[in-house]
Each structure stands twice: as C-alpha cells, then as structure tokens.
Design an enzyme around this catalytic site. Sequence first.
Site, PDB file in Angstrom:
ATOM      1  N   GLU A  86       0.580  -1.680   0.205  1.00 57.10           N
ATOM      2  CA  GLU A  86       0.068  -0.190  -0.702  1.00 57.10           C
ATOM      3  C   GLU A  86       0.647   1.267   0.168  1.00 57.10           C
ATOM      4  O   GLU A  86       0.607   2.052   0.456  1.00 57.10           O
ATOM      5  CB  GLU A  86      -1.183  -0.131   1.655  1.00 57.10           C
ATOM      6  CG  GLU A  86      -1.991  -1.170   1.149  1.00 57.10           C
ATOM      7  CD  GLU A  86      -3.309  -0.937   2.325  1.00 57.10           C
ATOM      8  OE1 GLU A  86      -2.945  -0.589   3.078  1.00 57.10           O
ATOM      9  OE2 GLU A  86      -3.650  -2.152   2.675  1.00 57.10           O
ATOM     10  N   GLU A 121      -4.804  -8.887   0.245  1.00 54.72           N
ATOM     11  CA  GLU A 121      -5.935  -8.615   1.628  1.00 54.72           C
ATOM     12  C   GLU A 121      -7.208  -8.087   0.889  1.00 54.72           C
ATOM     13  O   GLU A 121      -7.218  -6.997   0.189  1.00 54.72           O
ATOM     14  CB  GLU A 121      -5.480  -7.137   2.065  1.00 54.72           C
ATOM     15  CG  GLU A 121      -4.243  -7.412   3.258  1.00 54.72           C
ATOM     16  CD  GLU A 121      -3.360  -5.641   3.666  1.00 54.72           C
ATOM     17  OE1 GLU A 121      -4.409  -5.438   4.440  1.00 54.72           O
ATOM     18  OE2 GLU A 121      -2.450  -5.900   4.631  1.00 54.72           O
TER      19      GLU A 121
END
Length: 516
Positions: A323, A442
């Site tokens: 991320e 995720e």
Amino acid sequence: MRRTQGVFGTLLAGSLAVGFLAGAPAQAATTTTTQLSVSASDDAYTSAARKSLITGSETKLVAGTLAGDRKVSYLKFTTGKAATGATLTLALDGAPAGSTLTVTRVLTNSWAESTLTSVNAPAPGTTAVSAKLAAGQREVSFDLGAQVRAAGTYSFAVSSNSTTAVTRIHSTEHGTAGLRPALRLTVPGTAAPSTPVTTTPATGCKTGAKLVPTCGVLWGAAAGGFTDTPRDIALKQWEAATGRTAAIYHTYHKGNELFPTKAEIAMTQDAAKPRTLLLNWKVAYGTTWAAVAAGKQDARIDRWSAYVKANFSKQFFLALHHEPENDVEERAGSGMTAKDYAAMYRHVIKRLRANGVTNAVNVLAYMGNETYLAKSWWPDLYPGDDVVDWIGLDSYLNAEKGYHHGDFDNLLDRGPVAGTDKLGFYGWATTKHPGKPVMVAEWGVYHSLKRTADKGAIFDTVLSQLKARPAVKAMVYFDCPADDTGDRNIAVTSSASSLAAFKKIAADPIFNVSLK
C-alpha cells in the site's frame, strides 16, 4: 444494499467449437451466448436547486425539470465479463408523454451514491442513446452494446428533455428486485459437450513457477490483526473456524527485523497443513525510499539476504512496502514520491537477486482506493515487469450502505486508473501487464463496531465473480475484530450468518491447490 449478478439463461447459437477431455477423444461443443443481469453498484439523482441534496438511499431516481429545478440521475455498473451486447432496462413510475429520456456515458467512475450532489456530479461525455416515452409507459430500454464491451466499470447519466415535468425511475433500493435498474449483458460461452465436464478444478491443481497455480486459486489469510494473540495461533484458530487451511500465511515486518521468524517457519513445516508465507517488508522503515534506492540501506538488505539463505530455503511471497499510496509525498525532494518508490523497489529486488535470494517471489501490493487510483502520479509507482512477479491488491468492502459498499467485482475493479480513462484496477492489471498473476493480498468485509451488519450478502457474490476473473490466482483475507482505526470489524466470525456464508467460499474446490 445487495448487488448481485445472476444468470438469466443460455441461448444456443449455431456455430461449433472443439472441447477436450483428458484421456478421451475430442468432442464437439455448441457455442452459446449467456444472458447476465448486472445490478447497479451505485445510483442516485442530483438537484440543481438543492445543490447539497444526497439521494443515494432513495427508492426512486428522477430525470427532467420541474419548477426550474433540473434533475439528472446517475448509475454505475461493474461487469465481470466481456460482452457482445448490453441493454440498460429502467422501470418507470410516471413519465411525461412525448418526452425523451437520454442515457449518456460518464467517463469517470470516481463518484459514489453516498456523496453525489449537483456540485460534484461527473460531467457526461458525448456518447448518448435516447428513447421517446409514451403515455403510461412502465419500462424503457437502451441499447448500450457499442459502449459496454470489456469487463470493467461503467457509469451513465440519465436526463430528460422535459422542462415542465419529471420522469421517475425505480432505483436499486426499490423493494421489488424486478423493478430495479438492470444492465443485461450478452456474453459468449460454450455449452457442455455430450460427455459432461466438471467445472471445478482438477485434483491435480498445484503451484508451479513463481508459485502460480496450474489451476485454481491459492487461499490465504492474515489473522489476529491488532490483537495480542500471536499471529500463528490466530491463524490456526481462523482455519478451524472457517474449515480450510490457509495455503498462504501473511505476516508483516519492517526495518532491521530478521524474518521469517522461527514461529513463521514452523507454520510451513506442518505436513498435515501445508502453507507458504507472504512476508511484508517495509525496507525503508526509519528512512526514505530514495535513500534505499541510493544504496543507503544495502547493509540492511544484505543482512536479511544472508539470514534468509541460512534459515529458509522454501519459496515464499515477498511484498515490499505494501500500500505505498498511503505514504507518497508528492513534494519533489521528499524522498517519498511515487518514482522514489519504484526506484526503491527495483533496487531491492535486484540486490536480493544479486545476493542469491532465489526463493523470493515478489508481489507489488497496491491499495484498492479510487482516490489514489486517480492520482496523476499513480502510474509512476510501477517499477517494471522485470522486477514484479505478481500484481497485488489490498481492497475492502463495507457491509453497511455507504462508502465502498458493493459486491466482489467492486472490490476488484475500482477505478478508473489514472491515464486510462476507463480501466478499473483489474482491467488495468490484465490489460497493461498481461500474463502477470493477480493476488488479492488483503481483502475483507467490515462493519462499524457500533453495530453488526450481515456480511453474508457480500460474501455470496465472491465465488461467481471470482471465477469470472481468471487472472486472480490468490486471495488472502485480513481478519481482525477491530482495525487500526478502532472502528471497523473485519472478522468473518462477526455473526453466525456471516461465518456461514464465508465457510461456503472456503469450501469451494477452486481453492484445492497443492503447494509443490
């Protein structure tokens, strides 16, 4: 609201295709077209007179002008398959006779029904389809086949030329499913040959080069996040609750930490429950991406390389600073620009390879967030196909109506990606980097800690939509009872119905993949 995609039927066509069965002669199969009905993920209308009006929860959409107040409706659909035909059908609840309703393509999907107003409404494009309405008309359809072709997300504005009355349209919130807006797709398919062929993965599904499954999808999880429970114990508890071993065990590390730890290695040595590792590493912890790219953390990289070579010989997944969008600083010279991230990524992977770390399969894990996907710098994050093995995505859905509420397709294909006009994340990954396997590194479904919402409706969309996205080769759930914001429950055990729906996903044979 629940968004679903259902099969309406199969229509046989006249051409033939050839199908093969292992150990059996080739057999003729009939080419088909399948009709799919896709519900809107978002729909709302705007009011020129009431500029702050938000209508995403209303059961009707409105188009036209009344008492000087012009209203325009917006709809968003996400399709999981390429189509050879597309028809938008709207159920009407009152329309001025002789008026013309027009559907216009909107070239951005970065809007949501929970925040749409006339101030932030996206501008329509120039591609439009119109229909003249008759008195008492209860339904109208628009041929959008020229606009809806590839799998992806599509937005449309619905307007009326009437200046004295409005057309009312049933929205996705309407209590009767048959009256909700529907985008009906015609997609190519193949009917079963005369000898039935199973649609589930063969028993021989296994990981091949770079841990890519020969068929099926790898199943994984990170459990116990933001709790005091050791992660290995949390994962075993999660596996017991969900009914399947996590082939991928996801953990997180930073800076000078040496990993995999003894506990993590032990999780890969259980013959009865075979697992591999997905190790997240923030190499630049305590410094900047630019500093790492300049070689200022080579000692850290070399020390970790030596540790891995001495302690862990099995293949594993490695994600470098997952991320990254969250940490980009657009200011030149910050050392944390998107280009700095790409340079850091290239430097680390090349140094690991030079150090002889040959068992690391790297994953570039992006965020599934429209705000970042639309940033002009977002494309600069990609470091190059030569140093990326898998393209990863971290993306979540909200079980409560509002921001990021939707189905699994919405999780996979948010967008559009900067510079592509219309490609969502999955569309970007498979179009711009064909052949790269996609990992949902995720994912999860959450609700506020203040109330419990049923996650089952969203879980019920996963399998059919996953199977329509063949580039997805791995899925890793992030399970925690309260996230780092302290307000979101992402646990699959949050309710009995949520767990039951999730166990149906876990039990599917598509995840029957053996680790080599």
